[in-house]
Design an enzyme around this catalytic site. Structure first.
Site, mmCIF file in Angstrom:
data_model
loop_
_atom_site.group_PDB
_atom_site.id
_atom_site.type_symbol
_atom_site.label_atom_id
_atom_site.label_comp_id
_atom_site.label_asym_id
_atom_site.label_seq_id
_atom_site.Cartn_x
_atom_site.Cartn_y
_atom_site.Cartn_z
ATOM 1 N N GLU A 106 69.453 75.763 10.158
ATOM 2 C CA GLU A 106 70.729 75.390 9.528
ATOM 3 C C GLU A 106 71.827 76.238 10.164
ATOM 4 O O GLU A 106 71.712 77.465 10.173
ATOM 5 C CB GLU A 106 70.611 75.685 8.032
ATOM 6 C CG GLU A 106 71.795 75.368 7.186
ATOM 7 C CD GLU A 106 71.821 73.921 6.694
ATOM 8 O OE1 GLU A 106 72.755 73.219 7.109
ATOM 9 O OE2 GLU A 106 70.929 73.516 5.921
ATOM 10 N N GLU A 151 75.519 65.343 10.151
ATOM 11 C CA GLU A 151 75.418 66.728 10.643
ATOM 12 C C GLU A 151 75.210 66.642 12.147
ATOM 13 O O GLU A 151 74.108 66.503 12.663
ATOM 14 C CB GLU A 151 74.299 67.457 9.895
ATOM 15 C CG GLU A 151 74.623 67.521 8.399
ATOM 16 C CD GLU A 151 73.567 68.204 7.548
ATOM 17 O OE1 GLU A 151 72.582 68.737 8.099
ATOM 18 O OE2 GLU A 151 73.731 68.191 6.315
ATOM 19 N N HIS A 204 69.933 71.143 11.029
ATOM 20 C CA HIS A 204 70.970 70.853 10.025
ATOM 21 C C HIS A 204 72.235 71.641 10.315
ATOM 22 O O HIS A 204 72.195 72.685 10.959
ATOM 23 C CB HIS A 204 70.482 71.233 8.623
ATOM 24 C CG HIS A 204 69.413 70.336 8.092
ATOM 25 N ND1 HIS A 204 69.683 69.279 7.257
ATOM 26 C CD2 HIS A 204 68.080 70.331 8.293
ATOM 27 C CE1 HIS A 204 68.558 68.662 6.943
ATOM 28 N NE2 HIS A 204 67.561 69.272 7.567
ATOM 29 N N HIS A 222 70.182 64.455 7.949
ATOM 30 C CA HIS A 222 71.471 64.121 7.335
ATOM 31 C C HIS A 222 72.352 63.530 8.428
ATOM 32 O O HIS A 222 72.626 64.194 9.435
ATOM 33 C CB HIS A 222 72.098 65.365 6.693
ATOM 34 C CG HIS A 222 71.321 65.856 5.509
ATOM 35 N ND1 HIS A 222 71.030 67.179 5.284
ATOM 36 C CD2 HIS A 222 70.766 65.158 4.473
ATOM 37 C CE1 HIS A 222 70.334 67.283 4.154
ATOM 38 N NE2 HIS A 222 70.158 66.065 3.660
HETATM 39 ZN ZN LIG Z 1 71.497 68.916 6.241
#
Ligand SMILES: [Zn+2]
EC number: 3.5.1.114
Length: 313
Positions: A176, A23, A114, A20
């Protein structure tokens, strides 16, 4: 005496960031790692990848479609052409580089970095609750990271339907970390990610060199369902925000009857489920477009065996 499970060494590792493109902790960590060129003395082969360079360049989550939903078997085998969405083409490039998905040629471990706007601490998000490598790495991070809560999140989805980049490796997880706004890098979050990746590499090196890792118990949070925002029945515009009692309370048990949303009209809406569950990804900024205000998980303790690498049996 508990049996020791012997497992293949983790020889090829991929660390990916920018899946992404907004991020930023993972993006800057990958850029930092790319500066340090391998000199051949490393005990483990690490490939460092900027997953979605176009999105990272523009500092957007994705250019045409969410790359981290493009790794199902169907998406990876779909015919693509120059007119296909960029991320559909890119997922197949990444599958060729790091896979093929979950095959003998795939990297042994894929760690995809992430960030989330939710107050999650560090989560390892996986598709398996019996992947002893991932669970042992989680246990190691839990033991060694003093200032960051570390949790193991399990999406109970068959591998064919597993849609995220980490499903390409033989073992894999999304690392994450939150809370961090998208398009922003916060030093505390960056440092936690850097420490998490370093501890993961330390564990792999020790495992490969024959260290026995004692078994034990790990709490596993298995995803149960997503909850959407309340919406106007005709316009589908959201009519409430996450309730202040729930905001930032990721992984704090939510009981039936607890406040969940505060309507813009002033009314409080409560959790109507029958079972107390653990909320996470509460008010994640990127999930408004997906119709997800929060996710709910069930927690259970999973017993993991002692492990060591096969080479030194
Ligand atoms: Zn992400």
């Amino acid at each position: 005496e508990e049996p020791v499970v012997a497992m293949p060494t983790v020889s090829r590792v991929a660390v990916c960031g920018g899946t992404h493109g907004n991020e930023l902790a993972g993006i800057y960590l990958v850029r930092e790692m790319l500066k340090k060129r391998a000199d051949g003395t490393e005990p483990v082969s690490v490939v460092t990848v900027m997953s979605n360079p176009r999105a990272a360049q523009l500092c957007v989550r994705y250019v045409e479609t969410d790359l981290n939903r493009c790794f199902t078997r169907a998406a990876l085998s779909a015919p693509v052409s120059e007119t296909s969405p960029y991320e559909m083409i890119r997922s197949q490039e990444l599958n060729a580089l790091l896979g093929p998905k979950a095959s003998a040629q795939a990297v042994d471990l894929l760690c995809d970095l992430h960030n989330t706007t939710a107050n999650t601490g560090l989560c390892l998000i996986t598709y398996s609750d019996r992947d002893w490598i991932c669970l042992h790495i989680c246990k190691h991070l839990q033991r060694e990271m003093a200032s960051t809560p570390v949790r193991y999140v399990h999406f109970d989805i068959p591998l064919n339907e597993a849609y995220s980049l980490d499903s390409v490796g033989k073992h894999g997880f999304a690392m994450e970390i939150g809370p961090q706004p998208h398009g922003v890098v916060r030093s505390v979050i960056f440092s936690a990610m850097q420490e998490g990746v370093q501890l993961m590499m330390d564990w792999i090196c020790q495992f490969n060199s024959g260290t026995l890792f004692e078994g034990g118990w790990v709490d596993v949070y298995t995803m149960v369902k997503n909850i959407d925002y309340p919406r106007d029945s005709e316009t589908h515009v959201i009519t409430a925000a996450v309730h202040p009692n729930l905001q930032d309370r990721d992984f704090c048990l939510l009981h039936p009857g607890d406040p969940m949303f505060l309507c813009f009209s002033g009314e409080t809406l409560r959790y109507r489920g029958k079972e107390a569950l653990y909320p996470f990804f509460i008010n994640e900024g990127a999930y408004y477009e997906k119709g997800v205000a929060l996710s709910l998980a069930r927690k259970r303790r999973v017993q993991i065996p002692s492990v060591r690498s096969e080479t030194l049996r």
